[in-house]
Write a protein that holds these residues in place. Sequence first.
Motif, PDB file in Angstrom:
ATOM      1  N   SER A 133      23.945 -44.492  39.259  1.00 45.77           N
ATOM      2  CA  SER A 133      24.510 -45.329  38.520  1.00 45.77           C
ATOM      3  C   SER A 133      25.660 -44.830  39.440  1.00 45.77           C
ATOM      4  N   PRO A 134      26.455 -45.872  38.653  1.00 43.62           N
ATOM      5  CA  PRO A 134      27.936 -44.988  38.842  1.00 43.62           C
ATOM      6  C   PRO A 134      28.642 -43.829  38.567  1.00 43.62           C
ATOM      7  N   ARG A 135      28.426 -43.284  37.609  1.00 40.26           N
ATOM      8  CA  ARG A 135      28.775 -42.719  37.437  1.00 40.26           C
ATOM      9  C   ARG A 135      28.421 -41.047  38.300  1.00 40.26           C
ATOM     10  N   GLU A 136      26.478 -41.328  38.537  1.00 41.22           N
ATOM     11  CA  GLU A 136      25.880 -40.827  39.319  1.00 41.22           C
ATOM     12  C   GLU A 136      26.742 -40.375  40.619  1.00 41.22           C
ATOM     13  N   ARG A 137      27.414 -41.805  41.579  1.00 42.35           N
ATOM     14  CA  ARG A 137      27.543 -41.226  42.424  1.00 42.35           C
ATOM     15  C   ARG A 137      29.212 -40.783  42.679  1.00 42.35           C
ATOM     16  N   SER A 138      29.931 -41.458  41.609  1.00 40.28           N
ATOM     17  CA  SER A 138      31.018 -40.601  41.251  1.00 40.28           C
ATOM     18  C   SER A 138      30.804 -39.503  41.123  1.00 40.28           C
ATOM     19  N   ILE A 139      29.478 -38.254  40.371  1.00 36.68           N
ATOM     20  CA  ILE A 139      29.746 -36.992  40.915  1.00 36.68           C
ATOM     21  C   ILE A 139      29.468 -35.965  42.213  1.00 36.68           C
ATOM     22  N   VAL A 140      28.405 -37.257  42.554  1.00 45.13           N
ATOM     23  CA  VAL A 140      28.291 -36.539  44.036  1.00 45.13           C
ATOM     24  C   VAL A 140      29.681 -36.635  45.239  1.00 45.13           C
ATOM     25  N   ALA A 141      29.807 -37.378  44.820  1.00 44.05           N
ATOM     26  CA  ALA A 141      31.225 -37.667  45.675  1.00 44.05           C
ATOM     27  C   ALA A 141      32.363 -36.994  45.670  1.00 44.05           C
ATOM     28  N   ARG A 142      32.327 -36.534  44.274  1.00 42.71           N
ATOM     29  CA  ARG A 142      33.542 -35.803  43.466  1.00 42.71           C
ATOM     30  C   ARG A 142      33.243 -34.350  44.355  1.00 42.71           C
ATOM     31  N   GLN A 143      32.080 -33.599  45.160  1.00 47.03           N
ATOM     32  CA  GLN A 143      31.783 -33.092  45.978  1.00 47.03           C
ATOM     33  C   GLN A 143      32.142 -32.717  46.640  1.00 47.03           C
ATOM     34  N   GLU A 158      40.056 -43.466  36.170  1.00 49.15           N
ATOM     35  CA  GLU A 158      40.263 -42.330  35.582  1.00 49.15           C
ATOM     36  C   GLU A 158      39.678 -41.620  35.985  1.00 49.15           C
ATOM     37  N   MET A 159      40.236 -40.029  36.420  1.00 50.13           N
ATOM     38  CA  MET A 159      38.942 -38.297  36.561  1.00 50.13           C
ATOM     39  C   MET A 159      39.010 -37.899  35.818  1.00 50.13           C
ATOM     40  N   HIS A 160      37.900 -37.393  34.899  1.00 53.76           N
ATOM     41  CA  HIS A 160      37.652 -36.817  34.558  1.00 53.76           C
ATOM     42  C   HIS A 160      37.359 -35.335  34.423  1.00 53.76           C
ATOM     43  N   ALA A 161      38.370 -33.968  34.117  1.00 52.58           N
ATOM     44  CA  ALA A 161      37.871 -33.596  34.848  1.00 52.58           C
ATOM     45  C   ALA A 161      36.980 -32.588  34.313  1.00 52.58           C
ATOM     46  N   GLY A 162      37.120 -32.670  33.036  1.00 48.14           N
ATOM     47  CA  GLY A 162      35.236 -32.641  32.227  1.00 48.14           C
ATOM     48  C   GLY A 162      35.326 -30.701  32.052  1.00 48.14           C
ATOM     49  N   THR A 163      34.054 -30.572  31.331  1.00 47.00           N
ATOM     50  CA  THR A 163      34.268 -28.889  30.760  1.00 47.00           C
ATOM     51  C   THR A 163      32.542 -28.349  31.181  1.00 47.00           C
ATOM     52  N   ALA A 164      31.301 -29.121  31.209  1.00 52.11           N
ATOM     53  CA  ALA A 164      30.433 -28.509  31.574  1.00 52.11           C
ATOM     54  C   ALA A 164      30.175 -27.996  32.796  1.00 52.11           C
ATOM     55  N   ALA A 165      29.854 -26.651  32.487  1.00 51.85           N
ATOM     56  CA  ALA A 165      29.390 -25.321  33.523  1.00 51.85           C
ATOM     57  C   ALA A 165      29.103 -26.103  34.827  1.00 51.85           C
ATOM     58  N   ASP A 166      28.035 -26.688  35.154  1.00 49.87           N
ATOM     59  CA  ASP A 166      27.161 -27.467  35.472  1.00 49.87           C
ATOM     60  C   ASP A 166      28.008 -29.002  36.773  1.00 49.87           C
ATOM     61  N   GLY A 167      29.066 -29.316  35.634  1.00 49.63           N
ATOM     62  CA  GLY A 167      30.123 -30.585  36.965  1.00 49.63           C
ATOM     63  C   GLY A 167      29.534 -31.502  37.176  1.00 49.63           C
ATOM     64  N   SER A 168      29.043 -31.983  35.277  1.00 49.67           N
ATOM     65  CA  SER A 168      28.153 -33.025  35.095  1.00 49.67           C
ATOM     66  C   SER A 168      29.007 -33.839  34.251  1.00 49.67           C
ATOM     67  N   ASP A 169      30.022 -33.838  33.625  1.00 55.32           N
ATOM     68  CA  ASP A 169      31.163 -34.550  32.746  1.00 55.32           C
ATOM     69  C   ASP A 169      32.457 -34.286  33.770  1.00 55.32           C
ATOM     70  N   SER A 170      32.322 -33.982  35.429  1.00 50.17           N
ATOM     71  CA  SER A 170      33.525 -34.184  36.128  1.00 50.17           C
ATOM     72  C   SER A 170      33.588 -35.543  36.665  1.00 50.17           C
ATOM     73  N   PHE A 171      33.694 -36.050  36.291  1.00 49.05           N
ATOM     74  CA  PHE A 171      33.334 -38.095  36.849  1.00 49.05           C
ATOM     75  C   PHE A 171      34.148 -38.800  36.373  1.00 49.05           C
ATOM     76  N   ALA A 172      34.676 -39.674  37.963  1.00 42.71           N
ATOM     77  CA  ALA A 172      35.429 -40.584  37.519  1.00 42.71           C
ATOM     78  C   ALA A 172      34.845 -42.256  36.223  1.00 42.71           C
ATOM     79  N   GLU A 173      35.864 -43.221  35.989  1.00 47.49           N
ATOM     80  CA  GLU A 173      35.290 -44.341  35.953  1.00 47.49           C
ATOM     81  C   GLU A 173      37.065 -45.313  35.579  1.00 47.49           C
ATOM     82  N   PRO A 174      36.291 -46.477  35.721  1.00 46.42           N
ATOM     83  CA  PRO A 174      37.477 -47.522  35.734  1.00 46.42           C
ATOM     84  C   PRO A 174      38.000 -47.664  34.477  1.00 46.42           C
TER      85      PRO A 174
END
Length: 332
Positions: A133-143, A158-174
């Motif tokens: 998904s675009p969100r998963e792509r963004s999470i992989v690209a972030r790393q 907008e890129m969300h910093a997120g708060t989850a310890a595993d980075g799963s809510d740290s992604f961008a979206e249009p």
Amino acid sequence: MTTSKQEHREVARARAGANFALVKYWGKADARLNVPAVGSISITLDALFTETTVEVTPGLARDELMLNGTRRDEDLAKISACLDLLRRRAAVDTRARVASRNNFPTGAGLASSASGFAALVRAGEAAFGLTLSPRERSIVARQGSGSAARSIFGGFVEMHAGTAADGSDSFAEPLLASADWPLEVVIAVTAKGEKEIGSRTGMTRSATSSPYYAAWVAGQPPDLATGRSAIRARDFAALAELAEHNCLKMHAAALAARPPLVYWNGATVECLHAVRRLRAGGVPVFFTIDAGPQLKAVCEPGSRAVVEAALRAVPGVLELSTSALGPGAELY
Ligand code: 2P0
């Protein structure tokens, strides 16, 4: 171990545009997962891009990287780590040949890591037979690179910093499509060649030694809220004031690091004044500057010619390039 999937050679090509942040990413919450300490808002460009081919190649002992036609073994570890995330999802172990080309200077503060990792993830995903998904792509690209999470998408992002310890809510979206607010960017190149201090070192140094770093982080949520609403309302004046403030605040934190991070040269500062003079005279334009000496002037399309003329007249400006806003990372 060999599986039939591993013997299947796949090639995919992707193009991704560079992006510049109007509300900046500067600092990390988690270096291992590359989770940013702050959210950010950016625009993706159409004229500055990376084109990357990923060729999954059975029998290769390790990944190979060609960047702009030259072997870049020094960058291989980061590329392989990013491909490993895709390999793990695809449950394959095959290495890949990666050939990547930027149509603009690499490592000079023009966001080559953003477009580079976004194109790598988009092409790598297809080459390894994955559908993310675009969100998963963004999470992989972030790393691969924090700013690359934003180049997955076009227009205002907008890129969300997120708060989850595993980075799963740290992604961008249009946030807004480029067609809905077709701003343009004039880039004043004031130095060529790779910058002396990369963003990664600069962020760490700012976080560990700048007395203004904590204030920088604390100020980001209100800046993000202002930026988001200015973009949604297409309020140029509000976005201009906010983007210049946020840029100068990031640089203030960097300048106060020990040793100091001075990314500007004299021409950068002269360009900054030229842009401010134009706006004071009624021209819809504002500046932003990243971890390098280039100045990016964002303007309404009707003002591009006057902005180009003003920046071209600044001593020390070596060349200008102009871009509209563009799409996200795409296969081609
Ligand atoms: C930005 N920059 O928001 C900020 C402003 C530079 C100045 O994102 O360590 O290359 O790979 O996650 O993405 C540059 O940082 O850093 C950057 P890593 P990245 O555009």
